[in-house]
Motif scaffolding. Sequence first.
Motif, PDB file in Angstrom:
ATOM      1  N   GLN A 278       0.791  -1.219   0.000  1.00  0.00           N
ATOM      2  CA  GLN A 278       0.000   0.000   0.000  1.00  0.00           C
ATOM      3  C   GLN A 278       0.826   1.274   0.000  1.00  0.00           C
ATOM      4  N   ASN A 279       2.059   1.242  -0.518  1.00  0.00           N
ATOM      5  CA  ASN A 279       2.709   2.519  -0.793  1.00  0.00           C
ATOM      6  C   ASN A 279       1.943   3.233  -1.905  1.00  0.00           C
ATOM      7  N   TYR A 280       2.166   4.515  -2.073  1.00  0.00           N
ATOM      8  CA  TYR A 280       1.299   5.219  -3.021  1.00  0.00           C
ATOM      9  C   TYR A 280       1.522   4.819  -4.480  1.00  0.00           C
ATOM     10  N   PRO A 281       2.739   4.440  -4.940  1.00  0.00           N
ATOM     11  CA  PRO A 281       2.827   3.971  -6.330  1.00  0.00           C
ATOM     12  C   PRO A 281       1.980   2.730  -6.592  1.00  0.00           C
ATOM     13  N   PHE A 282       1.949   1.780  -5.628  1.00  0.00           N
ATOM     14  CA  PHE A 282       1.149   0.592  -5.867  1.00  0.00           C
ATOM     15  C   PHE A 282      -0.343   0.906  -5.778  1.00  0.00           C
ATOM     16  N   GLN A 283      -0.723   1.824  -4.888  1.00  0.00           N
ATOM     17  CA  GLN A 283      -2.121   2.244  -4.852  1.00  0.00           C
ATOM     18  C   GLN A 283      -2.524   2.874  -6.184  1.00  0.00           C
ATOM     19  N   LEU A 284      -1.648   3.680  -6.754  1.00  0.00           N
ATOM     20  CA  LEU A 284      -1.932   4.291  -8.051  1.00  0.00           C
ATOM     21  C   LEU A 284      -2.036   3.241  -9.142  1.00  0.00           C
ATOM     22  N   CYS A 285      -1.171   2.230  -9.089  1.00  0.00           N
ATOM     23  CA  CYS A 285      -1.230   1.141 -10.067  1.00  0.00           C
ATOM     24  C   CYS A 285      -2.557   0.401  -9.973  1.00  0.00           C
ATOM     25  N   ALA A 286      -3.059   0.218  -8.750  1.00  0.00           N
ATOM     26  CA  ALA A 286      -4.342  -0.452  -8.569  1.00  0.00           C
ATOM     27  C   ALA A 286      -5.500   0.402  -9.060  1.00  0.00           C
ATOM     28  N   ARG A 287      -5.395   1.710  -8.912  1.00  0.00           N
ATOM     29  CA  ARG A 287      -6.464   2.604  -9.358  1.00  0.00           C
ATOM     30  C   ARG A 287      -6.483   2.752 -10.879  1.00  0.00           C
ATOM     31  N   TYR A 288      -5.310   2.844 -11.482  1.00  0.00           N
ATOM     32  CA  TYR A 288      -5.205   3.158 -12.902  1.00  0.00           C
ATOM     33  C   TYR A 288      -4.331   2.120 -13.610  1.00  0.00           C
ATOM     34  N   PRO A 289      -4.829   0.888 -13.759  1.00  0.00           N
ATOM     35  CA  PRO A 289      -3.992  -0.189 -14.311  1.00  0.00           C
ATOM     36  C   PRO A 289      -3.672  -0.025 -15.789  1.00  0.00           C
ATOM     37  N   GLU A 290      -4.341   0.898 -16.476  1.00  0.00           N
ATOM     38  CA  GLU A 290      -4.038   1.113 -17.892  1.00  0.00           C
ATOM     39  C   GLU A 290      -2.789   1.949 -18.099  1.00  0.00           C
ATOM     40  N   ILE A 291      -2.215   2.470 -17.019  1.00  0.00           N
ATOM     41  CA  ILE A 291      -0.958   3.214 -17.070  1.00  0.00           C
ATOM     42  C   ILE A 291       0.147   2.331 -16.508  1.00  0.00           C
ATOM     43  N   LYS A 292       1.310   2.374 -17.107  1.00  0.00           N
ATOM     44  CA  LYS A 292       2.456   1.613 -16.626  1.00  0.00           C
ATOM     45  C   LYS A 292       3.068   2.365 -15.448  1.00  0.00           C
ATOM     46  N   TRP A 293       3.134   1.718 -14.268  1.00  0.00           N
ATOM     47  CA  TRP A 293       3.603   2.374 -13.054  1.00  0.00           C
ATOM     48  C   TRP A 293       4.925   1.789 -12.577  1.00  0.00           C
ATOM     49  N   ARG A 294       5.807   2.681 -12.088  1.00  0.00           N
ATOM     50  CA  ARG A 294       7.088   2.246 -11.550  1.00  0.00           C
ATOM     51  C   ARG A 294       7.351   2.963 -10.228  1.00  0.00           C
ATOM     52  N   ASN A 295       7.907   2.222  -9.273  1.00  0.00           N
ATOM     53  CA  ASN A 295       8.301   2.803  -7.996  1.00  0.00           C
ATOM     54  C   ASN A 295       9.827   2.832  -7.917  1.00  0.00           C
TER      55      ASN A 295
END
Length: 463
Positions: A278-295
């Motif tokens: 539940q760090n914020y990058p992973f929360q963002l990845c869960a909210r917006y999975p159509e965007i490629k997210w990196r921490n």
Amino acid sequence: MNRLLTILFVTVACGARALITNNLVADWQGGVGITTAGGRVSQWNDQHQLLNNDGLTNNLTQASATYQPFDMTDAQGYRGVLFPWAFSGAHSNDFLNIPSSLPALSTTNLTVYVVATGPMDQERSETLIWFSGASGWIRFFLGGNYPAYYPVSLSVGSQSSAIYPPLNRAVFIGSGNSVTTTLRWNNVTVTNAPQSATALINGGTVAINNSAVSGGSEYGYTGIIYRILVYKAAHTSAQMDAQVAELSALYGVLTNYTKQAVCRGDSITEGVDSTMLQNYPFQLCARYPEIKWRNQGIGSLKIGTNGEAGTMYVLDGNFVDPLYDGTLQQNWLLFFGGVNDMNSDNLTGAATYGRLTNYVAARKAAHPWTFIACTVHATSQASGHPEKNAQYNAYIRTNAGGWDRYVDPGLNSPVETRLNDYTNTNYYYSDGLHLINAGYAVFADHFGQIVNVPHRTTGFFDP
């Protein structure tokens, strides 16, 4: 209701029949054949006999409650097994044992598919699956020493690559024959030299921190595993294409991203004192999975300046810039930093702001990042001096610093008040610096406004 369940069962069953069955020796599926107590997984039963009835059963087990991962449903409703994250020496070591009943495998006649989220931690390498007698078969490998000097890349056995997997749910493939080793993330493929031919000893582990892999400098995998398929055969490129297509449809894996967001920062971006994932990058990845997210967060780092070793200014030519992808429509660099400069180097907020503008200029000189600056939250006097934080934030709000936009979840924000009091345990950890899950959600709320897509979920999920 019964009719709906029947339709769902037929859909999954029909999808499953499209998977390759020849030489299949193990199939572990999220939400199927799981034995739990208190949400923790003690056994994950092999389902491969439903596709290839060879009379063998290879169940994953973990007898010790201390090391058991979690049965869970993610924010999009997909079932998986969660291996939680913690930081530094407190890093968890939850893992499952591959039984010795799994037939002897060979490094030059083997293909493994894993549907899973990408590497969570940028401080150490992580082992996703390991077979006794060989290097970690599928790993997320650091090309530099601690702290990381390069992004985490995909490796298979002794072969590495320049594939840098994001946090998103994906299909990972490690395959070997006598001619090549194939490393694959979704539809991105690298073929390297073959592994040394090794008949693997029966058994192994999933997600373990295993000293046999790298002398103990490795972390266990942290993330969510949705499915693992093991084949006693080296698959062709066409077979892998078909498998990726099928598994992507079954598990909602996107293979054609047009946008990515790189979250760069210190321990706040890393997510120290968050629980599970539940760090914020992973929360963002869960909210917006159509965007490629990196921490790309690493604890204790300063913004720094030219020539100051071990700072983001110096490291990020190797650690951040290689992630820029000019083929995408958008490359966001979401940046948080400055608290450590004010605390460790005893800088004023104004001087730290100067470091920020220099850092922005360096990143913009390397690539045309869409740079998003961030104000900092209130922190305790011992950890960051609130007066300095307030001055730093005021400079960001009133002076253009070369960034494209800024977000303002921080101290004295005119639009956000939740992080103004570092003694508020609804958002803060007891150290008055790091946050709990709800505190990290505040950062996710503000950075999420930047990506400008519908807000679909909270990003939270539970075992």
